[in-house]
Design an enzyme around this catalytic site. Structure first.
Site, PDB file in Angstrom:
ATOM      1  N   THR A 182      56.793  59.735  13.499  1.00  0.00           N
ATOM      2  CA  THR A 182      57.135  58.589  12.685  1.00  0.00           C
ATOM      3  C   THR A 182      58.108  57.631  13.382  1.00  0.00           C
ATOM      4  O   THR A 182      58.873  58.054  14.229  1.00  0.00           O
ATOM      5  CB  THR A 182      57.811  59.237  11.470  1.00  0.00           C
ATOM      6  OG1 THR A 182      56.881  60.129  10.923  1.00  0.00           O
ATOM      7  CG2 THR A 182      58.356  58.303  10.472  1.00  0.00           C
ATOM      8  N   VAL A 211      50.430  63.280   1.535  1.00  0.00           N
ATOM      9  CA  VAL A 211      51.512  62.295   1.626  1.00  0.00           C
ATOM     10  C   VAL A 211      52.741  63.006   2.182  1.00  0.00           C
ATOM     11  O   VAL A 211      53.045  64.135   1.775  1.00  0.00           O
ATOM     12  CB  VAL A 211      51.812  61.685   0.240  1.00  0.00           C
ATOM     13  CG1 VAL A 211      53.056  60.810   0.294  1.00  0.00           C
ATOM     14  CG2 VAL A 211      50.612  60.874  -0.244  1.00  0.00           C
ATOM     15  N   GLY A 212      53.426  62.354   3.129  1.00  0.00           N
ATOM     16  CA  GLY A 212      54.591  62.971   3.755  1.00  0.00           C
ATOM     17  C   GLY A 212      55.905  62.390   3.272  1.00  0.00           C
ATOM     18  O   GLY A 212      55.961  61.594   2.328  1.00  0.00           O
ATOM     19  N   ASP A 213      56.950  62.767   3.971  1.00  0.00           N
ATOM     20  CA  ASP A 213      58.309  62.373   3.572  1.00  0.00           C
ATOM     21  C   ASP A 213      58.574  60.875   3.694  1.00  0.00           C
ATOM     22  O   ASP A 213      59.448  60.345   3.010  1.00  0.00           O
ATOM     23  CB  ASP A 213      59.330  63.107   4.450  1.00  0.00           C
ATOM     24  CG  ASP A 213      59.138  62.765   5.924  1.00  0.00           C
ATOM     25  OD1 ASP A 213      58.108  63.179   6.492  1.00  0.00           O
ATOM     26  OD2 ASP A 213      59.996  62.054   6.490  1.00  0.00           O
ATOM     27  N   THR A 232      62.258  61.705  10.838  1.00  0.00           N
ATOM     28  CA  THR A 232      60.984  61.903  11.536  1.00  0.00           C
ATOM     29  C   THR A 232      60.769  63.398  11.691  1.00  0.00           C
ATOM     30  O   THR A 232      61.735  64.157  11.751  1.00  0.00           O
ATOM     31  CB  THR A 232      61.010  61.232  12.925  1.00  0.00           C
ATOM     32  OG1 THR A 232      59.920  61.748  13.706  1.00  0.00           O
ATOM     33  CG2 THR A 232      62.300  61.497  13.685  1.00  0.00           C
ATOM     34  N   GLY A 233      59.492  63.806  11.771  1.00  0.00           N
ATOM     35  CA  GLY A 233      59.234  65.223  11.991  1.00  0.00           C
ATOM     36  C   GLY A 233      58.355  65.816  10.915  1.00  0.00           C
ATOM     37  O   GLY A 233      57.548  65.106  10.294  1.00  0.00           O
ATOM     38  N   HIS A 234      58.535  67.090  10.667  1.00  0.00           N
ATOM     39  CA  HIS A 234      57.656  67.839   9.772  1.00  0.00           C
ATOM     40  C   HIS A 234      57.943  67.456   8.310  1.00  0.00           C
ATOM     41  O   HIS A 234      58.932  67.882   7.711  1.00  0.00           O
ATOM     42  CB  HIS A 234      57.877  69.344  10.005  1.00  0.00           C
ATOM     43  CG  HIS A 234      56.892  70.194   9.303  1.00  0.00           C
ATOM     44  ND1 HIS A 234      57.237  71.045   8.285  1.00  0.00           N
ATOM     45  CD2 HIS A 234      55.553  70.308   9.447  1.00  0.00           C
ATOM     46  CE1 HIS A 234      56.147  71.648   7.839  1.00  0.00           C
ATOM     47  NE2 HIS A 234      55.127  71.222   8.534  1.00  0.00           N
ATOM     48  N   GLY A 235      57.046  66.647   7.770  1.00  0.00           N
ATOM     49  CA  GLY A 235      57.312  66.030   6.469  1.00  0.00           C
ATOM     50  C   GLY A 235      57.561  67.010   5.346  1.00  0.00           C
ATOM     51  O   GLY A 235      58.416  66.779   4.483  1.00  0.00           O
TER      52      GLY A 235
HETATM   53  N1  GLY Z   1      57.383  62.740   9.014  1.00  0.00           N
HETATM   54  C1  GLY Z   1      56.073  62.210   8.900  1.00  0.00           C
HETATM   55  C2  GLY Z   1      55.202  62.995   8.074  1.00  0.00           C
HETATM   56  O1  GLY Z   1      55.390  64.203   7.913  1.00  0.00           O
HETATM   57  O2  GLY Z   1      54.266  62.455   7.550  1.00  0.00           O
END
Ligand code: GLY
Length: 320
Positions: A182, A211-213, A232-235
């Site tokens: 991201t 849908v992510g963070d 950014t990273g693992h949503g």
């Molecule tokens: N951080 C972006 C996502 O997980 O979509």
């Protein structure tokens, strides 16, 4: 003699993740610096933090080397679905701080989702809009629609095709080694306004409809009277920990760098996940931390100018 301005600052990130292919690094750096310059130009002339973060993120959405806007990675069905958000903390005449936010999810036909998130904030009574109806609203808000396929870069299509052909774990590891996250930015302007913006094409291998963070206020973006943050990273891990909200809360007791490190170490690493965050406080102090292989950041400060860094991890690695 150059005219002096009050304190203003900006930090932009191009995602936490793998170090990425060597042959893309020079152009990624150029893209990051261009994004910082656009935001810095606005801040230098007394413009708002919201305009600055929007301009920086728009620049990265337009650059196919970043996973947002044109160049977003493709979902499991080979389509682009993007999330974006903005938040602003604005000092009021009565001394209070006005908080405003907007976000969009699963957007497929808008070149710059961050502009649509801003329109949701400024032109509706809502916080989050999703899918085709959000795109119909874009048209009403004067944001042009494009064809869904116009957002697919050749680079993203090649990576998706390669993923579809892969069957074994080694290949999945190879794909992750190329993945970048991201994009986002946070800023303080000379009027004391704090703003944050985040935009993404999501994570590799995501299902259609996920849908992510980056669409969720408090998770992938946050701003209040104390500071502003973009993640950014693992949503999924970022959502579970309301990462940006929690990191800004830590700002009350720590420097931005320390708050960023604590947030990743305490909230993300125990989930076995990788993430990064950029932070700014009311003094224009900036900080960042991540526990992936690399995170690219560009900064501007009214007293220090512009810089770029490909930052090594400075928080606890994923546990478990
Ligand atoms: N951080 C972006 C996502 O997980 O979509």
């Amino acid at each position: 003699m150059a005219k002096s301005i009050g304190t203003c600052a900006l930090i932009v990130h191009g995602g936490a993740g793998a170090i990425g292919p060597a042959n893309e690094r020079a152009n990624r750096k150029r893209g990051m610096l261009e994004a910082v310059r656009r935001g810095a130009a606005i801040l230098r002339r007394g413009g708002s933090a919201l305009d600055a973060v929007t301009a920086s993120v728009t620049a990265l959405e337009d650059d196919p080397l970043f996973n947002a806007g044109y160049g977003s990675l493709l979902n499991s069905e080979g389509a682009v679905e993007m999330d974006a958000s903005v938040m602003v903390a604005r000092p009021q005449a009565d001394g209070r701080i006005g908080l405003h936010a907007g976000a969009v999810a699963a957007i497929t036909r808008v070149k710059n989702p961050v502009l649509l998130a801003r329109a949701v904030m400024e032109k509706t009574g809502h916080l989050l809009m999703a899918g085709p109806a959000a795109e119909r609203f874009a048209r009403k808000a004067g944001i042009p629609l494009c064809r869904a396929e116009d957002l697919i870069s050749e680079r993203a299509r090649e990576r998706w095709r390669a993923r579809m052909q892969r069957e074994n774990r080694a290949n999945l590891v190879a794909e992750r080694a190329q993945a970048h996250g991201t994009v986002g930015a946070v800023a303080l302007d000379v009027h004391g306004q704090l703003a944050a913006a985040t935009s993404t094409g999501g994570v590799p291998g995501k299902m259609a409809g996920r849908v992510g963070d980056s669409a969720l206020i408090g998770a992938g973006v946050y701003a209040d009277a104390v500071g502003a943050a973009s993640a950014t990273g693992h949503g999924e891990a970022i959502i579970m920990s309301a990462l940006c909200r929690e990191a800004v809360r830590l700002l009350g007791r720590s420097t931005p760098t320390r708050a960023a490190q604590l947030a990743i170490t305490r909230l993300i690493a125990p989930q076995g996940a990788e993430a990064g965050i950029v932070l700014i406080d009311t003094g224009g102090r900036i900080g960042y931390a991540h526990n992936a292989d690399s995170m690219e950041v560009g900064t501007f400060h009214s007293a220090k100018g512009i810089s770029h860094r490909r930052a090594a991890p400075n928080a606890a690695k994923p546990r478990g």
